[in-house]
Structure formats: C-alpha cells, structure tokens
Design a protein around this motif. Structure first.
Motif, PDB file in Angstrom:
ATOM      1  N   LEU A  39      59.398  62.675  30.429  1.00  0.00           N
ATOM      2  CA  LEU A  39      58.171  62.257  31.128  1.00  0.00           C
ATOM      3  C   LEU A  39      57.114  63.338  30.938  1.00  0.00           C
ATOM      4  CD1 LEU A  39      59.820  61.158  34.507  1.00  0.00           C
ATOM      5  CD2 LEU A  39      59.100  59.670  32.624  1.00  0.00           C
ATOM      6  N   TYR A  40      55.990  63.002  30.328  1.00  0.00           N
ATOM      7  CA  TYR A  40      54.970  63.996  30.022  1.00  0.00           C
ATOM      8  C   TYR A  40      53.590  63.559  30.481  1.00  0.00           C
ATOM      9  CZ  TYR A  40      58.461  66.451  27.442  1.00  0.00           C
ATOM     10  OH  TYR A  40      59.597  67.144  27.135  1.00  0.00           O
ATOM     11  N   THR A  41      52.856  64.534  31.002  1.00  0.00           N
ATOM     12  CA  THR A  41      51.445  64.321  31.326  1.00  0.00           C
ATOM     13  C   THR A  41      50.611  64.818  30.160  1.00  0.00           C
ATOM     14  OG1 THR A  41      51.662  64.407  33.724  1.00  0.00           O
ATOM     15  CG2 THR A  41      49.574  65.170  32.806  1.00  0.00           C
ATOM     16  N   TRP A  42      49.601  64.059  29.809  1.00  0.00           N
ATOM     17  CA  TRP A  42      48.657  64.464  28.764  1.00  0.00           C
ATOM     18  C   TRP A  42      47.499  65.183  29.416  1.00  0.00           C
ATOM     19  CZ3 TRP A  42      49.157  63.587  23.432  1.00  0.00           C
ATOM     20  CH2 TRP A  42      50.325  62.919  23.071  1.00  0.00           C
ATOM     21  N   LEU A  47      44.770  64.457  25.523  1.00  0.00           N
ATOM     22  CA  LEU A  47      44.335  63.075  25.722  1.00  0.00           C
ATOM     23  C   LEU A  47      43.190  62.716  24.778  1.00  0.00           C
ATOM     24  CD1 LEU A  47      44.889  60.566  27.408  1.00  0.00           C
ATOM     25  CD2 LEU A  47      43.206  61.386  29.066  1.00  0.00           C
ATOM     26  N   LEU A  50      44.806  61.521  21.699  1.00  0.00           N
ATOM     27  CA  LEU A  50      45.397  60.209  21.952  1.00  0.00           C
ATOM     28  C   LEU A  50      44.325  59.118  21.936  1.00  0.00           C
ATOM     29  CD1 LEU A  50      48.327  59.638  22.468  1.00  0.00           C
ATOM     30  CD2 LEU A  50      47.878  59.642  24.916  1.00  0.00           C
ATOM     31  N   HIS A  51      43.213  59.379  22.582  1.00  0.00           N
ATOM     32  CA  HIS A  51      42.140  58.382  22.627  1.00  0.00           C
ATOM     33  C   HIS A  51      41.559  58.108  21.242  1.00  0.00           C
ATOM     34  CE1 HIS A  51      41.112  58.695  27.200  1.00  0.00           C
ATOM     35  NE2 HIS A  51      42.188  57.982  26.959  1.00  0.00           N
ATOM     36  N   LEU A  70      46.609  42.625  27.694  1.00  0.00           N
ATOM     37  CA  LEU A  70      47.315  43.695  28.405  1.00  0.00           C
ATOM     38  C   LEU A  70      48.358  43.057  29.295  1.00  0.00           C
ATOM     39  CD1 LEU A  70      47.610  46.706  29.015  1.00  0.00           C
ATOM     40  CD2 LEU A  70      45.947  46.424  30.848  1.00  0.00           C
ATOM     41  N   MET A  71      49.623  43.307  28.950  1.00  0.00           N
ATOM     42  CA  MET A  71      50.723  42.701  29.697  1.00  0.00           C
ATOM     43  C   MET A  71      51.303  43.722  30.675  1.00  0.00           C
ATOM     44  SD  MET A  71      52.505  40.430  26.653  1.00  0.00           S
ATOM     45  CE  MET A  71      52.041  41.324  25.158  1.00  0.00           C
ATOM     46  N   SER A  73      53.878  46.141  32.816  1.00  0.00           N
ATOM     47  CA  SER A  73      55.020  46.970  32.442  1.00  0.00           C
ATOM     48  C   SER A  73      56.280  46.502  33.166  1.00  0.00           C
ATOM     49  CB  SER A  73      54.744  48.444  32.763  1.00  0.00           C
ATOM     50  OG  SER A  73      54.636  48.633  34.165  1.00  0.00           O
ATOM     51  N   THR A 137      51.865  51.034  28.097  1.00  0.00           N
ATOM     52  CA  THR A 137      52.912  52.004  28.422  1.00  0.00           C
ATOM     53  C   THR A 137      54.279  51.333  28.522  1.00  0.00           C
ATOM     54  OG1 THR A 137      51.297  53.306  29.633  1.00  0.00           O
ATOM     55  CG2 THR A 137      53.613  53.744  30.090  1.00  0.00           C
ATOM     56  N   PHE A 139      58.801  52.013  28.631  1.00  0.00           N
ATOM     57  CA  PHE A 139      59.837  52.944  29.081  1.00  0.00           C
ATOM     58  C   PHE A 139      61.152  52.586  28.411  1.00  0.00           C
ATOM     59  CE2 PHE A 139      62.784  55.160  31.786  1.00  0.00           C
ATOM     60  CZ  PHE A 139      62.067  56.231  32.290  1.00  0.00           C
ATOM     61  N   ARG A 153      60.766  59.143  27.259  1.00  0.00           N
ATOM     62  CA  ARG A 153      61.211  57.904  27.904  1.00  0.00           C
ATOM     63  C   ARG A 153      59.995  57.016  28.198  1.00  0.00           C
ATOM     64  NH1 ARG A 153      65.581  59.043  32.491  1.00  0.00           N
ATOM     65  NH2 ARG A 153      63.998  60.427  33.353  1.00  0.00           N
ATOM     66  N   GLU A 154      58.968  57.587  28.795  1.00  0.00           N
ATOM     67  CA  GLU A 154      57.732  56.821  29.003  1.00  0.00           C
ATOM     68  C   GLU A 154      56.784  57.141  27.864  1.00  0.00           C
ATOM     69  OE1 GLU A 154      56.179  56.935  33.000  1.00  0.00           O
ATOM     70  OE2 GLU A 154      54.177  56.345  32.351  1.00  0.00           O
ATOM     71  N   ILE A 156      53.430  55.440  25.024  1.00  0.00           N
ATOM     72  CA  ILE A 156      52.439  54.391  24.777  1.00  0.00           C
ATOM     73  C   ILE A 156      52.691  53.782  23.403  1.00  0.00           C
ATOM     74  CG2 ILE A 156      49.981  53.872  24.468  1.00  0.00           C
ATOM     75  CD1 ILE A 156      49.394  56.184  26.377  1.00  0.00           C
TER      76      ILE A 156
ATOM     77  N   THR B  41      49.064  39.295  33.417  1.00  0.00           N
ATOM     78  CA  THR B  41      48.645  39.671  32.071  1.00  0.00           C
ATOM     79  C   THR B  41      47.156  39.394  31.936  1.00  0.00           C
ATOM     80  OG1 THR B  41      50.781  39.354  30.997  1.00  0.00           O
ATOM     81  CG2 THR B  41      48.817  38.992  29.634  1.00  0.00           C
ATOM     82  N   TRP B  42      46.449  40.334  31.318  1.00  0.00           N
ATOM     83  CA  TRP B  42      45.028  40.145  31.035  1.00  0.00           C
ATOM     84  C   TRP B  42      44.890  39.551  29.650  1.00  0.00           C
ATOM     85  CZ3 TRP B  42      40.887  41.382  34.336  1.00  0.00           C
ATOM     86  CH2 TRP B  42      41.286  41.901  35.580  1.00  0.00           C
ATOM     87  N   LEU B  70      46.259  62.061  31.661  1.00  0.00           N
ATOM     88  CA  LEU B  70      47.064  60.843  31.799  1.00  0.00           C
ATOM     89  C   LEU B  70      48.446  61.250  32.282  1.00  0.00           C
ATOM     90  CD1 LEU B  70      47.269  57.794  31.504  1.00  0.00           C
ATOM     91  CD2 LEU B  70      48.033  58.139  29.142  1.00  0.00           C
ATOM     92  N   PRO B  72      52.334  60.350  33.999  1.00  0.00           N
ATOM     93  CA  PRO B  72      53.321  59.271  33.880  1.00  0.00           C
ATOM     94  C   PRO B  72      53.289  58.321  35.077  1.00  0.00           C
ATOM     95  CG  PRO B  72      54.337  61.401  33.399  1.00  0.00           C
ATOM     96  CD  PRO B  72      52.988  61.679  33.998  1.00  0.00           C
ATOM     97  N   GLU B 154      51.311  45.414  40.317  1.00  0.00           N
ATOM     98  CA  GLU B 154      50.967  46.335  39.227  1.00  0.00           C
ATOM     99  C   GLU B 154      49.461  46.248  38.996  1.00  0.00           C
ATOM    100  OE1 GLU B 154      53.566  46.152  35.825  1.00  0.00           O
ATOM    101  OE2 GLU B 154      52.058  47.039  34.505  1.00  0.00           O
TER     102      GLU B 154
END
Lengths: 567, 567
Positions: A39-42, A47, A50-51, A70-71, A73, A137, A139, A153-154, A156, B41-42, B70, B72, B154
């Motif tokens: 589990l990591y914070t950017w 970031l 990543l963007h 966008l579905m 999680s 995102t 997992f 584990r988590e 994108i 879902t969008w 960002l 987790p 969510e």
C-alpha cells in the motif's frame, strides 16, 4: 513551481527493505511512501509523473475511439458467481461482507462488471462495436507484495473492454488497440517490445504483452535477431529440429551410475554431452493418472506449454517423489522411457536424438545407446521445452536472443468466454440473437512509473523521459540570496518559462550547489540550468542534460533554454 | 464528439426505485448505472461532468497553494486504533481482513493516514505550513444508501489536510480554503451559501458547510434576511428573548385533561396558545441519571445543541417510556417541571414565559397558571431549541429565513485532535517540540454532480451550467442524410467549433427532430443549434439556450454561434 513551496523529501540513505532500484529511488526521491504491505501513497512529485502517464493514455485511448467510464471498486459477489470466478479466483481476490452481511470483493479486474452494464443497455448490432475504458484503482491481495509500486496490492490500471458482432471486428479492434498501445509506449519515451503472451486465467485465444526492457525485469523475452518475432519465453513456441533423427549406431547397455542423479552428474560421469541425455519428469495426467514428460538433458520444461497438452492436468502438478518411487520402483534421478510404466510425451528435441543416455528405472543405474522405437515405444511428440538463446526463431526468420522486460500492458482477444457466461446477447441485422465477442486491454499505470525508472536511471538517481518527467527543467541559481543579478536573472527566466507553458521547477531553497545538483539528479529532471554571477558576466547559463556527462554554456536567454528543451 | 460514436442510452420512463429528481434524471439520461446498493458506474456522458468538476477543483486547490497527493483506499487498522477511531467508528466503516488475517478498512476519510505520512517527513517549522489534498475514492457503508450518487457508499471526495505551527496560521489557511471553496462553487455556476455547521464526529472547533440551494435538499439552512448570518439549523444558535419574563398573574391550578397528551391537544383542549405551553423531554444525563429538557410548546428540540450541554449525555439518548413511567409515575404525555423528580434544564424561550400550562406528572392531568420560581425551582437555562423562521438572527441583524440545501463542501479547524493522538511533533524556531494545528477541507465530488441537477432542471431534463456541462453545445441537423446543403453546413460548423476548442456534440444519428431535441434537453446541453434547409435558405441557424422558452434565428456563421456561447 517554486521548490520552497513544494514539499520534497529526499534522502541519501538507501532504504533497507527496498530490493529493486526503482523502489529504492522512489523512496529516496520522495515519490512514494509506504502505508502498509503493498500500500503506497503518492507524494506530490510522484503524482505529477502518474498524472502525465494517465494523460497520455487518456489522449490515445480517446483518439482510438474508446470511451471512458468509471466503475466501482467494490463488486457484489453475485456477478462473480455468475461468471464462475467467485470460486476460481483464489486468495488474491480480497473479499468482505458489508454491514448487512452481503458478500463483496474489491475488484481485481472488471470483466463481470462491464458485462453487467452491457446487457442493461445494448440490444442491437447498431450499437456495436464499442470499447469502454477506465483509469481506476484495483486491489490484488498478493501473498508477498514487493518491489514498491511494481507489485503493490492497491494499484491503478487502465483497463478497457470491447464488444463486437464477430471475430473479424474483434481482430480489427485488437489491432487498433495494439497500435494505440504502441503509440502510448512510444510517447512515454521508453524502449519497449510487443511480445506474444500466454492468456493466463483471463482466458481467450490471442494475447500480447507490452514490455519495458530493463535488466531487472521479472520476465524473460525471446526476441528474434531479425526483429520479426518476440514472445514471453513462457509463451514462445520451439520449432522441431529441421534434420531427421539419426539412425541407431550403438547397442543398448545398462551401466552402473551410483549416486549420479542429475543430468549434469550423469553426463560428466559417462563422459557424454548434456545434449545426449534424456530426462523424464512425472506430472499428473488429465485423466487422474501420471504422465512422463521427456526432455533433452540441456532443456528446461515450459510448464505453461506442458499444461496445455491434452493429456496433462492443468495447472501443471508434479508427482510427489513417493508416488514416483511407488510407480517406477526407483528414485526420481533414475527414470527413463525404457519399460516406462506410464505414457511418455517427448519434447521435439528429445525425440530427435539417437543413442541417448537415460535412467534405467532402477536405482544407481542408467542406460546408454538408447533409441526411440527400438528400445522403447515411439513417444507422443509435443512442444514442451523452454526456448533458449540461439534457437531458430519460431517464425523461421533469424535466431533467438533474450531480453528482460517488465510487463506494462497486455491485450487479449477474449472471444465469448465472459459474454456467454454472463448471458450477453444482441440482435444482428437479421434479427438473430448473437453472443458478442469481447476483447480486453490493460495497462498497469502505477507500475509503469516504476518500470520507466528501472529502465532509465544511473548511480545518481532517476532519468525521466521529457514526456513524463515531474518537471522538464530545473533552475539552480547560485547565491540567489546574495546576488541581485542572479535573483533578477533567474526570476525572469522562471517567469518566461512558465509563460511559455514549460513545467519548470525553481530551486529557491537557498541550498548549496552540491545539494541542489544532487536533488535534481535524484528526482531525475531531464534538463538543468545553472544561473550564477560568473556565467552571467559572460551572458551565459550553464546547461546540462541529465544524461550528459558534462555541462555546457549557452547564451543567457530564454530562447536558448527553450531551444535546448526542444520546445 | 459525434453522437453516432458515443454510447448514449436515454429513456423516457422514470425509474421506479429513484426517489429524487437528480437520481431519476441521471438514470434516464444515461449518466450513471447501478451496480449494487450505493454502488454506481459513471457512463461516458456522466464522467465528462465529473472530470470537469474535478478539473475546476484541482485548478483552484493548486492556485491556493495546496499540493496534490494520492493516498490508498485500504488502510491498516493499526492507524485507526492509534487515533482511537477504530472503536469509535460504527458500522459505517467497512472493515475486512486480508489473506494473512490482518485487519484493514476501506478508508472513509484520511486524517490518520495523512498524519502517519506527516510524522515520517516533517521535522521543522521551516517545512510548515503545508496543505495536502487528494481527489480519491472513499467508502462509507451507509445503512440505507439512497438518492443515487447523492448518498452512495462508494464515492469520490476531494479531501485536504493542512498543518500549522499555531492557531493563527490555521485560521489564515482556513480563510484561504474558505475563499478557494467560494471560487470553486462560483466557477461551477451554482447558487450556494456558506453556513456555520456542527463539526460532528470529525471534531474540532470551527466548521462551515458549503450548501447548494435546492428545494429537495436534505439540510435546512437558517439565513438572516440581512445576509449577515447563515447556519445549518442543527448548528444555529437562538438568541434569548429580549424582554424579561412577565410577572405571574394566575394561580396554579390542576385541571383534568383525559387523553390529551400532545401539546397541540392540550392547547386546544384548554384553549391556550401553543406558546403558552411548556413540554418536558427526558434524556440520559452525563452522570448516568436522567435529565428533563423543558421547551416551549411550539418549539422543537435541537438534539445537537442539547447533546453539548455538560449535564446531558452525548450522543443524545431519550429515556424509554417505561423508565419515564417508573421515575415520574405517569405517562410521557403528562410531564411537567412542578415537583419534577429529576433536574430540569429549560430552553431560553421556555424559561421566559409566565402563567404557563404543563403536565401535572399525573396521568390525564395538567397544570395551568404555572410560574418558574414560584411553583417550581428556577431551572438551569440553555439554548436547546431549533431556530424557526422569523426568529431574530443570532448575530442580531435581521430575521431568519429558511432555505433547503445540499451539503457540497465542509471545512474544519481541527486543532490538535488528530495531531496529538497520532503523536505529531515539529521543532519550532527555538528548538521546542510543538504539536501542529490541523485543518481539513472536503468536497463531495460525485455528490456535487447530483446536487447541481437538483438545483438546475426542469420537466424536460437537466440544465447544466456551461462550466461543467458534458458538452457546451449540441448541433441538430434536420435531414442530414437527404440534404447535401445541411450536411456540408453542419460538418463545417462542427469542424470549426472543434478547432475553436469548443466541447461540441454533433447529433449525427439521423433521428427525427423530436427525438434529437428531447435527448438534448434531457442530457441538459446548455446551447442548441438547429441546422435545416429552411433556415439555411435564409442563411440562418436556429439557436436556443436550454433555459429559454423559444428558439431564435441567428446568422449561419460560426462566429455568430461562438458569440452565443460567449466564447
């Protein structure tokens, strides 16, 4: 951006628990921080990379005609039960109950969910083809998450799912996505290869992976020196030997080989080349019994190819030593095809040799001068082995060379695996119900950042391609607090670069040059401009590309800087 | 975008399970689809709105000096145990175990996580202040998720967390965020109010909510007609009556009121105004006993204010009817302060009346002519009631009017609640360790889209503000397949609008005008251009703003269209 207002946390120490370079550098350069296992914070600088990766992917997917959705999680278990994967997925799928004790999973992939939406809204061939994608995102509860964001584990993913009336249209969109991915990886500025791949448990007929070449890559790639063929070794086919099997010249002979169990030991003991030895591996058969796989002494079994053989159980399962002892009456090190109590499938290469050495199915004994058909039955022949460097390319053009790669993308022709299981149906132009064909296309977004670092770094730190660098250029003023000349020059240059739309970082922390340069190198900014009294006296800035060994002097103008940036 | 290549799924039927307009319209217009309870879902058209909202928020947060990170979604339990909230959070926090049986939660908010990262990297006052924000997916396991994305489980939030050396600097950043939020909501193009709020279980001293005004809003807002005061009714203070309590004029008298239990029944039965009645509510006290709260007959208890009274247990818990019966010897409908067996706290307004009516603490009987101090003890006095329309504004300027609003943003001065619990510490300029002050600032991103629809729609569908419309303008060609003139005109206009950077949707599906117009209205595109042979013969397009009743004719030029768009 002014570094004095941007939280950057760099360190010289290599973190003890980071095994690979990208993980070490991302921690040292303050790109990411660990929250828990996998589990990591950017952090802000990470970031930004990543963007930029996401923006390139989004632009190219849109250009290719895919539409973004966008579905969630969190997935209801019912959908996964419908496809049968609720049972098939192992512990890697994180499952939980909500407050009402209903079952859910944190989605590791979205085939079921997109199928669910498709069947709500799609009725007619007129609405097809369609390709939905999302940047979202996921997992996966890896048993042993490691290498930082490379195997978190988590994470994108950009995942996409396309629907088609027939295989031809699926093949067309697959090729469209293949070209789109090639454009994306090219724009990222990385050295990559498209390789044939195994479809794994996603299923489907055809699939290819996009690999970022890096010496530390977990995957081995077999690439033809002609450039015409590339495959993940686990998926690389091996051509049968071109020359026919020689005729027998030796008589069968049993020899004592006390304690000589491995091919290497036996070859040395009997003074024969490894290529003259045949070894047997015993695995579970598709019918519940056992099957022997015969390979040449110098070859390795390709478990994925073997598991696809109709007589072999999938997933591949080796027989326990006790079971082998019971069936063969000897230890594992002394097996051979002569008077073999179970069916034998021989790899092409093992089946093509004559007068070979193999185990005698009796402890401490081997046979020499063995010949297929004469001393034992002709075996079934199949492609079972790992390809090796120097092998002829499976497409017949050139020879195989190995590379190491990191999987950054994967495209699949799924066929009707999910659309049938989830009861999708659309009417064709004759009013007939048709189960649509599906493709799916994934890019590991967070992993890509780490993969680029694995490919592009040196002892001082990261080296970002311009397209995804957190900042393209860093300005390092020397003695900004003491020299009004330097201050005015750097502030003017900074303002003009910002106005020109350049992602510029101004190191206004008042640090010594050594600290500024070390940080600039560590965080991997591709272009560095040093502004000091000495250079300004000559109306010059110092310019250095991150890859260059030495700096050079350029005219102290914004135009000269922009020219260096290629803007 | 060409509508023929854009999956749009609209329907005329109002979905049966959608209670509020925004939910109905988002389903009808194909903005969202339900995956499960509180899981949505969008779809492509909806996601375009979401991305525009996110872009505005990101721009303004960056402009305000906040830096994006960002974090987790999956949080180790240890962090929440450290702050004490692992126990405090109820079933709304979704908890689960990973494959190694370790405890985790799907993060409903990120105070603990940001504090964890802060203490890893921040040591000195020189690194402060800092304000981290993220746009990220959260989960709250609502008992009864409803209203679509308005109260989903969510959802996407923009959450921000700032750290400061002292309260003054926290107050400065709070004001900075307040102005930033005002800019964001202004740019979204919505009518909003900033109101004082209760901090709830996030904690802290000061907090304000940003409400989008909508008749269907769940929150009631008390706003001074002078514009100088606004508060969520649950947080609105009530001024004590300005005039002193009148002297008693009546004698105490017990009257039979058989079966008359409610204030309304009693007032009618005894022919007195509701404002002349005092009612008692029995709640648990902070010491474990019971406490009676006295309110004027026409007033409602404000449970949040009551729970903050030092003698009252928090959260507010009403005594069970059996417990009241046991202590008072009568039913709930007949309680009063005379010979009351438990302590009484009276609301200012209830304490300010004389000669009032109340229960006699005896079934089927009430007292009249009751006076505080004469017939019972003078009560403790406090602000316990809900504010009502017409009340003087708590700031002394103007009178209160009610509005309904949907909470879109919330800003807090947290103080040291989390930084102390999580042992944060930085050195000040004298080398002394200081626990930093924190602020936190949230915007419900997905909810905002629904809130805007609640505020801005009509019978035909949504009406988007230009800034966040999925497309700003829709082109509706009449008979495009038959008329080459129309085809050329609309394709030219489309190409020129795209080139001008306008988000334009071309309805090239070949549908009848009625279908095109109904879809354009439903999905809420602010500007509509109709291109037909009739108009073109006069060199005119038909233009209509989504809010306008009638279309108008404009010159058939791209410049005229751009002028209408205000571009």
């Amino acid at each position: 951006m002014r570094l004095s207002r941007f939280p950057l946390h760099t360190t010289k120490e290599t973190p003890a628990d980071a095994e690979v370079v990208s993980h070490q550098l991302m921690l040292r350069a303050g790109y990411i921080r660990k929250l828990g296992a996998g589990l990591y914070t950017w952090l802000p600088i990470g970031l930004r990379v990543l963007h930029k990766i996401e923006a390139i992917i989004r632009e190219e997917m849109n250009r290719a005609g895919a539409v973004e959705v966008l579905m969630p999680s969190v997935h209801p278990a019912e959908l996964w039960q419908e496809s049968g994967r609720w049972q098939q997925m192992g512990e890697e799928m994180l499952r939980f109950k909500d407050r009402h004790q209903n079952d859910f999973a944190y989605g590791p992939t979205h085939e079921e969910v997109i199928c669910h939406h498709f069947r709500q809204d799609f009725r007619s061939y007129r609405q097809l083809p369609v390709n939905f994608y999302q940047i979202q995102t996921k997992f996966r509860d890896e048993r042993r998450p490691r290498f930082g964001v490379m195997r978190a584990r988590e994470f994108i993913m950009k995942d996409a799912y396309s629907f088609h009336m027939d295989r031809e249209d699926l093949a067309r969109e697959y090729e469209n996505m293949r070209q789109t991915y090639a454009r994306i990886f090219t724009r990222l500025g990385v050295d990559f290869r498209i390789v044939q791949a195994d479809s794994g448990n996603i299923g489907g007929s055809q699939s290819e992976e996009f690999h970022i070449l890096a010496g530390s890559g977990e995957d081995l790639l077999a690439v033809s020196d002609s450039g015409s063929y590339a495959a993940n070794v686990e998926a690389a086919a091996c051509l049968p030997p071109q020359t026919p099997r020689p005729a027998p010249t030796q008589a069968l002979e049993k020899v004592a080989t006390p304690g000589q169990r491995t091919c290497e030991q036996v070859a040395k003991f009997l003074n024969v080349p490894l290529t003259g030895k045949v070894k047997l591996l015993v695995v579970k058969g598709a019918d519940g019994g056992l099957v022997a796989l015969a390979l040449r002494g110098d070859h390795q079994l390709n478990e994925i190819k073997a598991a696809k053989h109709p007589l072999v159980a999938s997933p591949l399962t080796f027989a326990a030593p006790e079971e082998v002892q019971r069936v063969f009456g000897c230890e594992v090190g002394y097996l051979g095809p002569v008077r073999c109590p179970i069916p034998v499938i021989a790899d092409h290469a093992a089946a093509a040799i004559a007068d070979f050495v193999c185990g005698a199915n009796e402890n401490d004994h081997h046979l020499r001068g063995v010949n297929w058909g004469r001393d034992c039955r002709e075996p079934q022949v199949a492609d079972l082995r790992m390809i090796v460097e120097g092998d002829p390319s499976p497409d017949g053009v050139g020879r195989i060379k190995f590379y190491r790669g990191i999987e950054g993308g994967h495209i699949f022709q799924l066929g009707r695996k999910y659309s049938a299981a989830m009861h999708l149906s659309v009417l064709d132009d004759k009013g007939q119900a048709v189960v649509p064909e599906m493709g799916c296309y994934g890019i590991g977004v967070t992993r890509l950042a780490a993969a680029v670092i694995e490919q592009s770094h040196d002892a001082a730190g990261m080296i970002w391609p311009d397209a995804i660098a957190p900042f393209r250029v860093i300005l390092c003023p020397i003695g900004m607090d003491k020299s009004e000349t330097v201050r005015v020059a750097v502030e003017t240059l900074y303002a003009e670069l910002v106005a020109a739309g350049v992602d510029v970082l101004l190191d206004d922390r008042g640090q010594r040059p050594g600290v500024m340069f070390a940080d600039a190198d560590l965080i991997g900014i591709p272009h560095r401009i040093v502004i000091g009294d000495k250079g300004l006296a000559q109306q010059q800035y110092e310019y250095k590309h991150r890859r260059a060994g030495k700096p050079e002097m350029i005219p102290a103008t914004t135009a000269a800087v922009l020219e260096k940036l290629g803007t």
